[in-house]
Design a protein around this motif. Structure first.
Motif, PDB file in Angstrom:
ATOM      1  N   PHE A  33       5.617   1.277  -4.009  1.00 30.15           N
ATOM      2  CA  PHE A  33       5.173   1.704  -2.679  1.00 30.15           C
ATOM      3  C   PHE A  33       6.081   2.821  -2.175  1.00 30.15           C
ATOM      4  O   PHE A  33       7.276   2.843  -2.467  1.00 30.15           O
ATOM      5  CB  PHE A  33       5.234   0.551  -1.686  1.00 30.15           C
ATOM      6  N   THR A  34       5.495   3.717  -1.378  1.00 28.95           N
ATOM      7  CA  THR A  34       6.262   4.794  -0.756  1.00 28.95           C
ATOM      8  C   THR A  34       5.879   4.915   0.707  1.00 28.95           C
ATOM      9  O   THR A  34       4.696   5.078   1.026  1.00 28.95           O
ATOM     10  CB  THR A  34       6.006   6.135  -1.457  1.00 28.95           C
ATOM     11  N   ILE A  35       6.872   4.850   1.579  1.00 22.06           N
ATOM     12  CA  ILE A  35       6.642   5.032   3.008  1.00 22.06           C
ATOM     13  C   ILE A  35       6.995   6.468   3.378  1.00 22.06           C
ATOM     14  O   ILE A  35       7.956   7.049   2.854  1.00 22.06           O
ATOM     15  CB  ILE A  35       7.474   4.029   3.843  1.00 22.06           C
ATOM     16  N   SER A  36       6.197   7.055   4.266  1.00 21.36           N
ATOM     17  CA  SER A  36       6.460   8.414   4.726  1.00 21.36           C
ATOM     18  C   SER A  36       5.946   8.556   6.159  1.00 21.36           C
ATOM     19  O   SER A  36       5.262   7.664   6.663  1.00 21.36           O
ATOM     20  CB  SER A  36       5.791   9.441   3.816  1.00 21.36           C
ATOM     21  N   ARG A  37       6.301   9.656   6.791  1.00 25.85           N
ATOM     22  CA  ARG A  37       5.826   9.876   8.159  1.00 25.85           C
ATOM     23  C   ARG A  37       5.610  11.364   8.394  1.00 25.85           C
ATOM     24  O   ARG A  37       6.253  12.222   7.771  1.00 25.85           O
ATOM     25  CB  ARG A  37       6.811   9.315   9.178  1.00 25.85           C
ATOM     26  N   ASP A  38       4.708  11.649   9.330  1.00 24.85           N
ATOM     27  CA  ASP A  38       4.438  13.003   9.778  1.00 24.85           C
ATOM     28  C   ASP A  38       4.537  12.976  11.298  1.00 24.85           C
ATOM     29  O   ASP A  38       3.589  12.554  11.981  1.00 24.85           O
ATOM     30  CB  ASP A  38       3.047  13.448   9.328  1.00 24.85           C
ATOM     31  N   ASN A  39       5.671  13.397  11.824  1.00 30.53           N
ATOM     32  CA  ASN A  39       5.881  13.308  13.264  1.00 30.53           C
ATOM     33  C   ASN A  39       4.970  14.254  14.038  1.00 30.53           C
ATOM     34  O   ASN A  39       4.669  14.010  15.198  1.00 30.53           O
ATOM     35  CB  ASN A  39       7.348  13.587  13.595  1.00 30.53           C
ATOM     36  N   ALA A  40       4.516  15.315  13.409  1.00 31.01           N
ATOM     37  CA  ALA A  40       3.587  16.224  14.081  1.00 31.01           C
ATOM     38  C   ALA A  40       2.235  15.559  14.304  1.00 31.01           C
ATOM     39  O   ALA A  40       1.504  15.917  15.231  1.00 31.01           O
ATOM     40  CB  ALA A  40       3.413  17.496  13.260  1.00 31.01           C
ATOM     41  N   LYS A  41       1.914  14.582  13.461  1.00 30.29           N
ATOM     42  CA  LYS A  41       0.637  13.874  13.574  1.00 30.29           C
ATOM     43  C   LYS A  41       0.795  12.469  14.140  1.00 30.29           C
ATOM     44  O   LYS A  41      -0.172  11.714  14.212  1.00 30.29           O
ATOM     45  CB  LYS A  41      -0.038  13.797  12.204  1.00 30.29           C
ATOM     46  N   ASN A  42       2.019  12.116  14.527  1.00 29.06           N
ATOM     47  CA  ASN A  42       2.275  10.767  15.055  1.00 29.06           C
ATOM     48  C   ASN A  42       1.755   9.688  14.110  1.00 29.06           C
ATOM     49  O   ASN A  42       1.131   8.709  14.546  1.00 29.06           O
ATOM     50  CB  ASN A  42       1.634  10.595  16.435  1.00 29.06           C
ATOM     51  N   THR A  43       2.014   9.850  12.833  1.00 25.07           N
ATOM     52  CA  THR A  43       1.446   8.942  11.841  1.00 25.07           C
ATOM     53  C   THR A  43       2.468   8.614  10.759  1.00 25.07           C
ATOM     54  O   THR A  43       3.258   9.482  10.362  1.00 25.07           O
ATOM     55  CB  THR A  43       0.211   9.576  11.184  1.00 25.07           C
ATOM     56  N   ILE A  44       2.447   7.369  10.334  1.00 21.98           N
ATOM     57  CA  ILE A  44       3.197   6.992   9.135  1.00 21.98           C
ATOM     58  C   ILE A  44       2.210   6.521   8.078  1.00 21.98           C
ATOM     59  O   ILE A  44       1.061   6.198   8.388  1.00 21.98           O
ATOM     60  CB  ILE A  44       4.244   5.884   9.407  1.00 21.98           C
ATOM     61  N   TYR A  45       2.679   6.521   6.838  1.00 22.15           N
ATOM     62  CA  TYR A  45       1.835   6.186   5.711  1.00 22.15           C
ATOM     63  C   TYR A  45       2.537   5.179   4.809  1.00 22.15           C
ATOM     64  O   TYR A  45       3.764   5.088   4.779  1.00 22.15           O
ATOM     65  CB  TYR A  45       1.510   7.439   4.908  1.00 22.15           C
ATOM     66  N   LEU A  46       1.735   4.450   4.062  1.00 23.36           N
ATOM     67  CA  LEU A  46       2.267   3.607   2.997  1.00 23.36           C
ATOM     68  C   LEU A  46       1.387   3.825   1.773  1.00 23.36           C
ATOM     69  O   LEU A  46       0.234   3.373   1.743  1.00 23.36           O
ATOM     70  CB  LEU A  46       2.270   2.131   3.397  1.00 23.36           C
ATOM     71  N   GLN A  47       1.917   4.560   0.811  1.00 19.70           N
ATOM     72  CA  GLN A  47       1.221   4.763  -0.457  1.00 19.70           C
ATOM     73  C   GLN A  47       1.537   3.589  -1.353  1.00 19.70           C
ATOM     74  O   GLN A  47       2.708   3.345  -1.661  1.00 19.70           O
ATOM     75  CB  GLN A  47       1.655   6.076  -1.103  1.00 19.70           C
ATOM     76  N   MET A  48       0.512   2.886  -1.789  1.00 20.69           N
ATOM     77  CA  MET A  48       0.691   1.686  -2.598  1.00 20.69           C
ATOM     78  C   MET A  48       0.060   1.911  -3.959  1.00 20.69           C
ATOM     79  O   MET A  48      -1.158   2.081  -4.061  1.00 20.69           O
ATOM     80  CB  MET A  48       0.057   0.483  -1.903  1.00 20.69           C
TER      81      MET A  48
END
Length: 123
Positions: free
Chosen positions: A67-82
């Motif tokens: 799994f990889t967690i990431s974020r895009d503060n410009a989009k106010n979004t975080i992700y979890l690639q599984m």
């Protein structure tokens, strides 16, 4: 801050999914964020965390390397690639926000929670 998780679904073992968590509020970029999961009849458990800047991440041993967690503060979004999903990954996945800028793995560090998105992995 309000959180909305999405991206869950049904996948076969070995497959991949990408979860998203959209946040409202201008303070999002200051929050540490985390993903947790809860299987039926089980306690909520930590999955991954990311610092306010994205510069630090931390994973549960059970998902490290998959799994990889990431974020895009410009989009106010975080992700979890599984990737490499296993049947034991089946759970409701919840995103959470910590005003401290880093929440780590401790549930009590997170003040705000999304409603969760269901991930089902078949064998």
């Amino acid at each position: 801050v309000q959180l909305q998780a999405s991206g869950g679904g049904f996948v076969q073992a070995g497959g991949s999914l990408r979860l998203s968590c959209a946040a409202s509020g201008r303070a999002f970029r200051n929050y540490g964020m985390g993903w947790f999961r809860q299987a039926p009849g089980e306690e909520r458990e930590f999955v991954a965390a990311i610092s306010w800047s994205g510069g630090s991440t931390y994973y549960a041993n059970s998902v490290k390397g998959r799994f990889t967690i990431s974020r895009d503060n410009a989009k106010n979004t975080i992700y979890l690639q599984m990737n490499g999903l296993k049947p034991e990954d089946t759970a409701v996945y919840l995103c959470a926000a910590s005003p401290a800028g880093w929440g780590g793995q401790a549930i009590q560090q997170y003040d705000f929670w999304g409603q969760g998105t269901l991930v089902t992995v078949s064998s």
